[in-house]
Design a protein around this motif. Structure first.
Motif, PDB file in Angstrom:
ATOM      1  N   ALA A  43     -38.910 -11.066 -17.195  1.00 45.89           N
ATOM      2  CA  ALA A  43     -40.273 -10.692 -16.493  1.00 45.89           C
ATOM      3  C   ALA A  43     -39.846  -9.566 -15.204  1.00 45.89           C
ATOM      4  O   ALA A  43     -40.588  -8.813 -14.981  1.00 45.89           O
ATOM      5  CB  ALA A  43     -40.732 -12.272 -15.862  1.00 45.89           C
ATOM      6  N   SER A  44     -38.727 -10.120 -14.747  1.00 44.34           N
ATOM      7  CA  SER A  44     -38.184  -9.128 -13.613  1.00 44.34           C
ATOM      8  C   SER A  44     -37.923  -7.483 -13.882  1.00 44.34           C
ATOM      9  O   SER A  44     -38.523  -6.804 -13.135  1.00 44.34           O
ATOM     10  CB  SER A  44     -37.107  -9.645 -12.752  1.00 44.34           C
TER      11      SER A  44
ATOM     12  N   VAL B 192     -39.820  -2.042 -13.734  1.00 42.10           N
ATOM     13  CA  VAL B 192     -40.121  -0.824 -14.927  1.00 42.10           C
ATOM     14  C   VAL B 192     -41.577  -0.429 -14.501  1.00 42.10           C
ATOM     15  O   VAL B 192     -41.939   0.925 -13.986  1.00 42.10           O
ATOM     16  CB  VAL B 192     -39.886  -1.141 -16.271  1.00 42.10           C
ATOM     17  N   ILE B 193     -42.456  -1.231 -14.507  1.00 42.30           N
ATOM     18  CA  ILE B 193     -43.851  -1.042 -14.417  1.00 42.30           C
ATOM     19  C   ILE B 193     -44.082  -0.458 -12.914  1.00 42.30           C
ATOM     20  O   ILE B 193     -44.807   0.253 -12.575  1.00 42.30           O
ATOM     21  CB  ILE B 193     -44.822  -2.314 -14.610  1.00 42.30           C
ATOM     22  N   ALA B 194     -43.574  -1.247 -11.743  1.00 36.30           N
ATOM     23  CA  ALA B 194     -43.481  -0.780 -10.367  1.00 36.30           C
ATOM     24  C   ALA B 194     -43.248   0.448 -10.163  1.00 36.30           C
ATOM     25  O   ALA B 194     -43.762   1.094  -9.271  1.00 36.30           O
ATOM     26  CB  ALA B 194     -42.774  -2.047  -9.796  1.00 36.30           C
ATOM     27  N   LEU B 195     -41.896   0.939 -10.734  1.00 33.54           N
ATOM     28  CA  LEU B 195     -41.265   2.088 -10.609  1.00 33.54           C
ATOM     29  C   LEU B 195     -42.315   3.162 -11.167  1.00 33.54           C
ATOM     30  O   LEU B 195     -42.566   4.299 -10.527  1.00 33.54           O
ATOM     31  CB  LEU B 195     -40.140   2.263 -11.181  1.00 33.54           C
TER      32      LEU B 195
ATOM     33  N   SER C 147     -43.525  -5.193  -5.060  1.00 31.34           N
ATOM     34  CA  SER C 147     -42.980  -5.923  -6.512  1.00 31.34           C
ATOM     35  C   SER C 147     -41.670  -5.281  -7.073  1.00 31.34           C
ATOM     36  O   SER C 147     -41.150  -5.887  -7.622  1.00 31.34           O
ATOM     37  CB  SER C 147     -44.198  -5.084  -7.488  1.00 31.34           C
ATOM     38  N   ILE C 148     -41.371  -4.073  -6.756  1.00 36.52           N
ATOM     39  CA  ILE C 148     -39.916  -3.731  -7.060  1.00 36.52           C
ATOM     40  C   ILE C 148     -39.013  -4.492  -6.300  1.00 36.52           C
ATOM     41  O   ILE C 148     -38.093  -5.128  -6.869  1.00 36.52           O
ATOM     42  CB  ILE C 148     -39.756  -2.125  -6.587  1.00 36.52           C
TER      43      ILE C 148
ATOM     44  N   SER D 260     -35.259  -8.803  -6.702  1.00 31.74           N
ATOM     45  CA  SER D 260     -34.675 -10.217  -6.191  1.00 31.74           C
ATOM     46  C   SER D 260     -34.677 -11.019  -7.221  1.00 31.74           C
ATOM     47  O   SER D 260     -33.793 -11.895  -7.259  1.00 31.74           O
ATOM     48  CB  SER D 260     -35.488 -10.563  -5.278  1.00 31.74           C
ATOM     49  N   GLY D 261     -35.706 -10.900  -8.035  1.00 34.18           N
ATOM     50  CA  GLY D 261     -35.826 -11.923  -9.403  1.00 34.18           C
ATOM     51  C   GLY D 261     -34.483 -11.640 -10.308  1.00 34.18           C
ATOM     52  O   GLY D 261     -34.108 -12.610 -11.064  1.00 34.18           O
TER      53      GLY D 261
END
Length: 611
Positions: free
Chosen positions: A152-153, A158-161, A314-315, A320-321
């Protein structure tokens, strides 16, 4: 050397994932899909919130704005439904996986040679595995959660970037420092704080794991033994009959040890987690300052402030995740190494060995030739230079005082151990040349420390869920359980673990049931190790007086220090201090007034007379 170690850890990780996937095929598919949906969900809100805010600021019509609102609601609903479905399926597969994992270990243990199972090193290894699996960091469910969080992390990063690229491209000059340099400073601090957090978490988990292995094993072994005693209702009468302080003191020790283990374990974890949370807070402050600067200097719009703040935050959260997941997955390599060391223990490899054709018409002769034996890891010989024979259809007794080597001799006969010196043959061929399982097919046995299972009566005797009811009843009748059979049904459970109305059998009844089990399985050789130890002398006499009917044409080998069985035997072997000191029939041995058998018989004869 260090590179090789890293390669081994990576290989073990993927091997463990394959191992889990083989246990439960659908698990990882559900985990991957549910966690990708989990990663996508926040960005649906961020993206459409940005669209709605920008639409309001440019005075777009309400109908156009509502299109964005409905799109956001429908997508959220769809993601929520799909995520809930795959999460529930994942939980189902996870529970199945853990049960299958336990069964896999149990089957592995059952397939190992008895010599390996009794070894102290293996017992220590099993205790270590149990200790590790009882703690959250090393448990199978925690590994699965860490893998899910990692997936998930990574997806979230990837999506946040993707959503953050334009933010970093937005021009900003602050006190002569250009946009590229500001971005570089932020990214450098971002990476440094996350690397530092990962190192702290990794070291913390390694410290907690080392504590469990070095300090926790002896405590957990005590706890496990204590719990077995406390939850076994059949020992309750002994505790009540004698000193209740013994149980109460054990409970105090149990509580003290439990507090020591868990408080020390979680204290070690919390130290690292607290520092990691502090670093996380610092990074959150940096993110808001960074986004705020670009907003104040007009580099991004009002709608973009929410999108980019959420995306960069979110990144950070997803990195952190990743860090937290790796902080579990990497140190727990110790558990994976221990597990595969256990799973890779060589079991007997005798698939190419000769098979024994088990038929009642076959004739077998087993011979001990100059057999000596000492248990692994010891220097003392338990058996010395044993020479004897067991011929088909005969009745034998192996007698001697406790500790004379009788039970050890049976362990060798049944190939639980191999002789240290000499050999055991069947029809002149070394028994090690035969397939192990097929060799055991010609034996039935009642061990001194036999066990009955909390299963149905018929299943206990047949050692199978499928059985011939008539044959089971005949076996029970042969050993004097006719009245017991009239009162109880074959489908009744023994004991109350699985059925509150289960049958509570006496010691003598249990021993007769164990004997019925050996008769039902109809081995060519029936080995009875102290078969009547729980019976009174009269019941014992009745069993032996009927033993021709009980044993039939099979070979019987009685192991006992009680000599009531000897009068019915064709040949008696007398052991003393690991040596074979006499052999012959009862009449032959009793006539030797200087022999050990004569001394044993006269000492015990008074117990075999009717009043």
């Amino acid at each position: 050397m260090e590179v090789w170690s890293v390669k081994n850890k990576i290989a073990r990780f993927f091997r463990f994932c394959n191992y889990l996937s083989d246990l439960e095929h659908g698990y990882f598919i559900c985990v991957i899909i549910s966690n990708i949906l989990k990663a996508i969900a926040p960005f649906v809100n961020l993206y459409f919130s940005k669209k709605i805010i920008d639409a309001v600021l440019v005075n777009m019509s309400s109908s156009e704005i509502m299109k964005y609102v409905w799109a956001m609601v429908i997508l959220n609903l769809l993601i929520m439904i799909l995520q809930g479905y795959f999460e529930s399926r994942g939980e189902y597969h996870n529970l199945n996986m853990m049960k299958k994992h336990e069964m896999k270990k149990a089957k592995k243990l059952m397939n190992l040679d008895y010599e390996v199972v009794e070894n102290d090193c293996l017992q220590t290894s099993i205790t270590e595995l149990y200790s590790l699996e009882q703690h959250g960091v090393y448990s199978l469910s925690n590994f699965n959660k860490a893998v899910a969080d990692f997936i998930a992390s990574i997806a979230g990063v990837v999506i946040a970037l993707y959503f953050s690229i334009k933010f970093f491209e937005a021009k900003l000059t602050f006190k002569g420092i250009y946009n590229g340099e500001i971005n570089l400073i932020f990214i450098t601090l971002f990476i440094l704080l996350n690397v530092l957090s990962f190192m702290i978490i990794n070291k913390t988990h390694e410290s907690a794991g080392n504590f469990i292995i070095k300090e926790g094993n002896k405590v957990l072994r005590y706890i496990k033994s204590y719990m077995n005693i406390m939850y076994n209702y059949r020992v309750g009468k002994d505790i009540k009959m004698y000193d209740m302080n013994l149980a109460e003191n054990s409970m105090k020790v149990y509580k003290r040890n439990m507090f020591y283990v868990f408080s020390s374990f979680w204290t070690r974890l919390e130290k690292g987690n607290t520092i990691a949370k502090i670093l996380s807070s610092i990074l959150s402050i940096l993110i808001f300052l960074f986004v705020g600067m670009k907003a104040v200097y007009g580099s991004i719009s009002v709608g973009q402030i929410m999108l980019y703040t959420g995306a960069i935050n979110s990144i950070f959260k997803n990195v952190s995740g990743v860090v937290n997941s790796l902080g579990i997955l990497i140190p727990t390599d110790f558990y994976r190494r221990k597990l595969f060391e256990f799973m890779d223990i060589d079991k007997r490899n005798d698939c190419e060995k000769s098979l024994i054709n088990k038929t009642q018409s076959a004739t077998y002769e087993i011979e001990f030739k100059d057999v000596s034996f000492k248990y692994p890891g010891t220097d003392k010989y338990v058996l010395n230079d044993i020479n004897l024979k067991f011929k088909e259809g005969k009745r034998y007794a192996v007698v001697g005082i406790n500790g004379s080597g009788k039970t050890t001799l049976i362990k060798l006969l049944l190939r639980f151990y191999n002789p240290t010196e000499g050999q055991i043959t069947i029809n002149g061929i070394d028994i090690r040349k035969y397939n192990h399982d097929k060799y055991l097919d010609i034996f039935s046995a009642v061990f001194q420390d036999f066990k009955l299972f909390s299963l149905k009566l018929g299943e206990n005797i047949a050692s199978s869920t499928e059985y011939n009811e008539d044959k089971v009843k005949q076996s029970m009748q042969k050993v004097g359980l006719s009245r017991f059979l009239q009162k109880n049904d074959l489908k009744d459970y023994l004991y109350r673990e699985f059925d509150e109305n289960g049958i509570e059998v006496s010691g003598g009844e249990a021993q007769k049931i164990a004997m019925a089990r050996s008769i039902y399985n109809n081995g060519n050789f029936i080995v009875l190790d102290e078969p009547t130890a729980a019976l009174d002398p009269i019941s014992e006499y009745e069993i032996y007086s009927q033993f021709d009917n009980i044993i039939g044409s099979n070979t019987a080998i009685y192991i006992s220090h009680r000599l009531s069985s000897c009068r019915f035997c064709d040949n008696i072997y007398v052991l003393s201090k690991g040596a074979l000191v006499q052999s012959g029939s009862h009449n032959q041995l009793i006539s030797d007034i200087n022999g050990e058998y004569y001394e044993l018989w006269n000492e015990q004869a008074k117990y075999y007379k009717r009043e």
